[in-house]
Scaffold this active site. Sequence first.
Site, PDB file in Angstrom:
ATOM      1  N   SER A  67      -2.364   7.146   7.935  1.00  9.37           N
ATOM      2  CA  SER A  67      -3.641   6.443   7.987  1.00  9.37           C
ATOM      3  C   SER A  67      -4.057   6.000   6.592  1.00  9.37           C
ATOM      4  O   SER A  67      -3.594   6.539   5.595  1.00  9.37           O
ATOM      5  CB  SER A  67      -4.728   7.355   8.571  1.00  9.37           C
ATOM      6  OG  SER A  67      -6.004   6.795   8.321  1.00  9.37           O
ATOM      7  N   HIS A  68      -4.954   5.023   6.541  1.00  5.01           N
ATOM      8  CA  HIS A  68      -5.527   4.579   5.273  1.00  5.01           C
ATOM      9  C   HIS A  68      -6.388   5.671   4.650  1.00  5.01           C
ATOM     10  O   HIS A  68      -6.687   5.634   3.469  1.00  5.01           O
ATOM     11  CB  HIS A  68      -6.385   3.333   5.496  1.00  5.01           C
ATOM     12  CG  HIS A  68      -5.572   2.086   5.626  1.00  5.01           C
ATOM     13  ND1 HIS A  68      -4.662   1.894   6.635  1.00  5.01           N
ATOM     14  CD2 HIS A  68      -5.509   0.972   4.841  1.00  5.01           C
ATOM     15  CE1 HIS A  68      -4.092   0.707   6.473  1.00  5.01           C
ATOM     16  NE2 HIS A  68      -4.590   0.128   5.400  1.00  5.01           N
ATOM     17  N   SER A  69      -6.831   6.614   5.488  1.00  4.92           N
ATOM     18  CA  SER A  69      -7.788   7.611   5.011  1.00  4.92           C
ATOM     19  C   SER A  69      -7.226   9.019   5.173  1.00  4.92           C
ATOM     20  O   SER A  69      -6.733   9.387   6.248  1.00  4.92           O
ATOM     21  CB  SER A  69      -9.087   7.461   5.815  1.00  4.92           C
ATOM     22  OG  SER A  69      -9.773   8.683   5.882  1.00  4.92           O
TER      23      SER A  69
END
Lengths: 206, 124
Positions: B10-12
């Site tokens: 994920s980006h986060s």
Amino acid sequence: MELQPREIKQWLLQANQLFQENKDYLTSLDQAIGDGDHGINMARGFQEVKNKIEPTEYTNVSDVLKDTAMTLMSKVGGASGPLFGTAFLKLSTSLKGADNADFQHFAEGISAAGEGLKQRGKAEQGEKTMIDVWLPMAEFLKSQNEFSGDEIESKAKSAMEATKDMSAKKGRAAYLGDRSVGHLDPGSVSSYYLFSTLAEIVKKGV
Amino acid sequence: MDQTGIVLISHSTKIVEGIKDLIRQVNSDVPIELAGGTDDGDIGTSIEKIQAAIDNAHSPKGVLLIFDIGSAKMNAEMAVEMSEYDQIEIADVPIVEGAYVAAVESGMGKSVAEITETLKKNFG
């Protein structure tokens, strides 16, 4: 004319300078239709490219481009990393085996980069992505027999400007659909910077 | 018993950590590795983090990659292309629900091919 490793290095270092100078501009373009990280990502990626290639002695063009590709892939963070990384990797592969890049192999390399970008991004021409600069450029180079700085510059510029009226179908801008019309595509502007610095290197070398 | 490993991309960092917490409520031992955020932990994805997660999660049953949006998919594809493993798949499914189903399936001893099949049935 052939491009030597030294000239390819010069090209990428000059491109880095443009990315540093235009970091805020690219970010503002991306804030309009994307997630606003494009300027920061490109500046960070190309700064890392500079750190990697500047102190290295290269005997062939393929290695300079491969190091550039690997650095962009691992250091950029956003979608530009795998995309620009793929483009430079394809260009590097096309130029394998020769010390310098002659025009024909370089043109084939840009074509391979364009195809690689289509595959990686699952995008087609006209969807307001960096492909809208790379594919017209590949097409133009295919029709030529020799490097021409002025024409590379003007082709890249008109291709980049044409993204303004397109509606985004890919990337974060696709969530905006027609609201993306009227804005330049940030990835295409970055691609234009690459080709305009290439044009400068070519003009110097002729 | 070998279990299919799961890599969450994920980006986060918070997104993948949260999904892992959720999964651990139903399964405590399926190999789950996280590749969230950039190398500096900012929003984004890192191919190197993904490669490391694949190496750690891999088992003879295989490894499954699940991603969120945009560059996560592209970086996942590149990591797979560069990987030495045969039994490696990327699932294009909603990351929370997909990871949940995959973990349950992996816990039942299913291979990566079987899990991929199930995900296709569930999420089209």
